[in-house]
Design an enzyme around this catalytic site. Sequence first.
Site: not given
Ligand code: AMP
Length: 191
Positions: A14, A89, A128, A134, A145
């Site tokens: 993505k 989300r 990865r 990891r 996940r």
């Molecule tokens: P990501 O890189 O998109 O997985 O985001 C990393 C972290 O940021 C997530 O695990 C959340 O803690 C927070 N986060 C990112 N986008 C959102 C969202 N739309 N709503 C709530 N938390 C978010």
Amino acid sequence: MTRLLIIGPPGSGKGTQAVRITDRLGIVAISTGDIFRANVKGGTPLGLEAKKYMDAGDYVPDSVTNRMVRDRLQQDDVANGFLLDGYPRTSAQVDELDDILKEAGVELDVVLQLTADSDELVARLLKRAEIEGRADDTEDVIRHRLDVYEKQTQVVVDRYLERGIVRHVDGLGDIDEVTARVLTVLDVDPA
Ligand code: AMP
């Protein structure tokens, strides 16, 4: 089509496709995860607030996230369009985005959903994890996940399916091929 949302599981490529799409369309990429991480790194009040949740692997509360996205979408560089990544989300975030866009007098054009076979995703993520050292990313952890991701995403995807704006793209295969597929569903000349 200049106002897009991209959704795809971990390992679907993505991030790579998001960069290519925004470059090709001349629009800005807005990743809530990236914005939160930048704020954590910079030690801003928003970062300090978000960090507690991020460290625990939880969502940052809607009130905080929504305010941040509202501010971001009011900046000048969004005039040509945007690609949202990682937001909305939750259903409440879908409502908030609707409000923000309605106030701006614009609409979301497309929700791009990258799909991929789960066995293939597991294989990619295992590879990865090995490269990045990891060791705790076992097959079970990765499958869990992906399951969590799917359940959480479905709520949001369903809201947009009702509106008929979701386009699916197979994220498997060569990166250029996937980009070509994406541009085709966006009705953009791939040249
Ligand atoms: P990501 O890189 O998109 O997985 O985001 C990393 C972290 O940021 C997530 O695990 C959340 O803690 C927070 N986060 C990112 N986008 C959102 C969202 N739309 N709503 C709530 N938390 C978010």
